[in-house]
Scaffold this motif. Sequence first.
Motif, PDB file in Angstrom:
ATOM      1  N   PHE A 118       0.828  -1.206   0.000  1.00 48.71           N
ATOM      2  CA  PHE A 118       0.000   0.000   0.000  1.00 48.71           C
ATOM      3  C   PHE A 118       0.860   1.253   0.000  1.00 48.71           C
ATOM      4  N   VAL A 119       2.135   1.119   0.348  1.00 45.90           N
ATOM      5  CA  VAL A 119       3.012   2.287   0.404  1.00 45.90           C
ATOM      6  C   VAL A 119       3.231   2.890  -0.978  1.00 45.90           C
ATOM      7  N   ALA A 120       3.009   2.112  -2.018  1.00 47.95           N
ATOM      8  CA  ALA A 120       3.153   2.651  -3.378  1.00 47.95           C
ATOM      9  C   ALA A 120       2.082   3.706  -3.665  1.00 47.95           C
ATOM     10  N   ALA A 121       0.943   3.612  -2.983  1.00 44.98           N
ATOM     11  CA  ALA A 121      -0.141   4.569  -3.204  1.00 44.98           C
ATOM     12  C   ALA A 121       0.035   5.846  -2.389  1.00 44.98           C
ATOM     13  N   LEU A 122       0.976   5.852  -1.464  1.00 49.04           N
ATOM     14  CA  LEU A 122       1.193   7.016  -0.594  1.00 49.04           C
ATOM     15  C   LEU A 122       2.379   7.830  -1.068  1.00 49.04           C
ATOM     16  N   ASP A 123       2.319   9.130  -0.870  1.00 43.68           N
ATOM     17  CA  ASP A 123       3.433  10.014  -1.214  1.00 43.68           C
ATOM     18  C   ASP A 123       4.578   9.803  -0.238  1.00 43.68           C
ATOM     19  N   GLN A 124       5.783  10.167  -0.672  1.00 47.16           N
ATOM     20  CA  GLN A 124       6.959  10.030   0.187  1.00 47.16           C
ATOM     21  C   GLN A 124       6.838  10.909   1.427  1.00 47.16           C
ATOM     22  N   TYR A 125       6.295  12.098   1.268  1.00 49.11           N
ATOM     23  CA  TYR A 125       6.107  12.996   2.408  1.00 49.11           C
ATOM     24  C   TYR A 125       5.162  12.390   3.443  1.00 49.11           C
ATOM     25  N   VAL A 126       4.093  11.771   2.971  1.00 55.00           N
ATOM     26  CA  VAL A 126       3.120  11.135   3.876  1.00 55.00           C
ATOM     27  C   VAL A 126       3.776   9.982   4.621  1.00 55.00           C
ATOM     28  N   LEU A 127       4.587   9.204   3.920  1.00 56.74           N
ATOM     29  CA  LEU A 127       5.284   8.089   4.576  1.00 56.74           C
ATOM     30  C   LEU A 127       6.271   8.589   5.631  1.00 56.74           C
ATOM     31  N   GLU A 128       6.955   9.678   5.335  1.00 58.60           N
ATOM     32  CA  GLU A 128       7.879  10.247   6.321  1.00 58.60           C
ATOM     33  C   GLU A 128       7.131  10.734   7.558  1.00 58.60           C
ATOM     34  N   GLN A 129       6.001  11.382   7.338  1.00 57.62           N
ATOM     35  CA  GLN A 129       5.201  11.861   8.468  1.00 57.62           C
ATOM     36  C   GLN A 129       4.642  10.696   9.284  1.00 57.62           C
TER      37      GLN A 129
END
Length: 150
Positions: A118-129
Amino acid sequence: MKTRKHLLETTFLIITFLFTVNIFAQADQQPAKMLHADTVTIHYKNAAVKNFVSDIISDTDFDYRKTLRESKSSQKYYTIGDVEITEANLLKQFKKAAQKSDSPEAFTLYFKNINLNFVAALDQYVLEQLYNTIRQTTFYGFLDNWQKYY
């Protein structure tokens, strides 16, 4: 006599009107609900996880234990690829990934290794947060914050 007749006619008209409105209202709503349900389920899988992640990120006073308790009682399920996972287990996976990783990149790699893509659907900024928010709830995150002050 005239008022009684008028009262009966008025009552009959009102009952007839309500009956017809009720029949047509139910007939119009049924197909529309089915149509919208089919449309929503196409995009629901990614949107549900994104909403859950955004709720975690936007909470300034995120409390992992409280959220976990609420997740266990809600019994929500998310479908990620071929895997169906409860909200509580997804939250536990977030914590486990944050505990085992030292950076947002390692956090993302953890989910790719266990086939929760599911991480492919999330932006890098969102994953960092997400990583920073969950990391603060772990023991190592507590130590990291403690070292900043001393």
